[in-house]
Design a protein around this motif. Sequence first.
Motif, PDB file in Angstrom:
ATOM      1  N   ARG A 106      31.823  12.250  42.971  1.00  0.00           N
ATOM      2  CA  ARG A 106      31.566  13.313  42.005  1.00  0.00           C
ATOM      3  C   ARG A 106      32.180  14.629  42.482  1.00  0.00           C
ATOM      4  O   ARG A 106      31.614  15.311  43.316  1.00  0.00           O
ATOM      5  N   ASP A 245      21.886  11.681  43.431  1.00  0.00           N
ATOM      6  CA  ASP A 245      21.600  11.873  42.010  1.00  0.00           C
ATOM      7  C   ASP A 245      21.137  13.306  41.768  1.00  0.00           C
ATOM      8  O   ASP A 245      21.625  14.005  40.876  1.00  0.00           O
ATOM      9  N   ASP A 249      23.405  16.802  40.168  1.00  0.00           N
ATOM     10  CA  ASP A 249      22.991  17.550  38.973  1.00  0.00           C
ATOM     11  C   ASP A 249      22.861  19.031  39.310  1.00  0.00           C
ATOM     12  O   ASP A 249      23.254  19.902  38.535  1.00  0.00           O
TER      13      ASP A 249
HETATM   14 MG    MG Z   1      21.852  11.599  37.498  1.00  0.00          MG
END
Ligand code: MG
Length: 357
Positions: A106, A245, A249
């Motif tokens: 990411r 996770d 964000d």
């Molecule tokens: Mg997520």
Amino acid sequence: MHADFVLLPGDGIGPEVTSAAKQVLQRVAVEFGHSFGFDERPMGGRAIDEYGDPLPQSTLEACRHADAILLGAVGGPKWDDPNAKTRPEAGLLKLRKALGLFANLRPITAHTQLIEASPLRRDLIEGVDILFFRELTGGIYFGDSWLSDDGRRATSVMEYAVGEIERIVRLAAEAARNRRNRLTSVDKANVLEVSRLWRRVAARVMTDEFPDVDYEVVLVDAMAMHLISRPRDFDVVVTGNLFGDILTDEGSMLPGSLGLLPSASVGETQPGLYEPIHGSAPDIAGQDVANPLATILAAAMALRHSLDLDDEAQAVEAAVAAALDAGLRTRDIAAGDPSVGTAAMANAVAEAVTRER
Ligand code: MG
Ligand code: IPM
């Protein structure tokens, strides 16, 4: 070259942003003389409605044979019943596991044109360029979990094996070598046994195999803070499934909008799965207001990581930058009135691929 994409539009805004990315890929094919096939398959909530399964077997089989998989988003209030037999998200987790996609990349990059869209001060975020490696097929997401018979106690186990830690740390460290040569591993080793193992294994891999890479460890709670207070200090960050996770964000707010961030999930073998990191945003679905750039940038990652088409990936990234430079803004990144909707943004990027070529 010829390449076959499987498209998983999914739910909410998924179909709009996927079709935007497809349009850009089609333009890339024309400009660079490739032929791309697109096989669209059901997944997520709509697949539950139609087939009673968020990842029908035929979809999984098609994915296994693809060169790259492009996913929109899954989920929505319609399928949120906590007592339901299955959920759209279960399809995504099963797909990641079935294809062995243990590494989720990411990138979090502050686009200079959009600094004003960030809730943080310009001087904090200018120049931010972080690449997260989130472990994706282990940890608490896939550990044993159960609810006691009386329904009054629940358990979810966070477990990592040495091999799972080694392989993600290696990938992240290799990526660091091609960037600013800095790797940060994030854990909770002051409390969790599983994190102490993570820390020991990561340290060994780094000393034995990557002594040249500048390496540090940070506790996850402190990382949540540093990500906001000094985001420019980070280059490549590696962490487990749940921490990754949450932190990604949080990190997504640095560039200003979730609508800009792509992600790639890869394993030892092909194909990779490419998707925006945003969700299905059911509240704005079908209104032509969603930002397609994250999915378009995910398509660029597919070109680079699964098809080895680096020039093509760069052309797409340059086209996105050109559209932003030209002042095009969907609602999520507009300071005032948005200047374009989903489809117009996709057209502009496709046109820019031709120009930037
Ligand atoms: Mg997520
Ligand atoms: C993500 C999402 C998923 C996750 C959900 C939809 C299962 O939040 O890709 O970050 O938690 O991995």
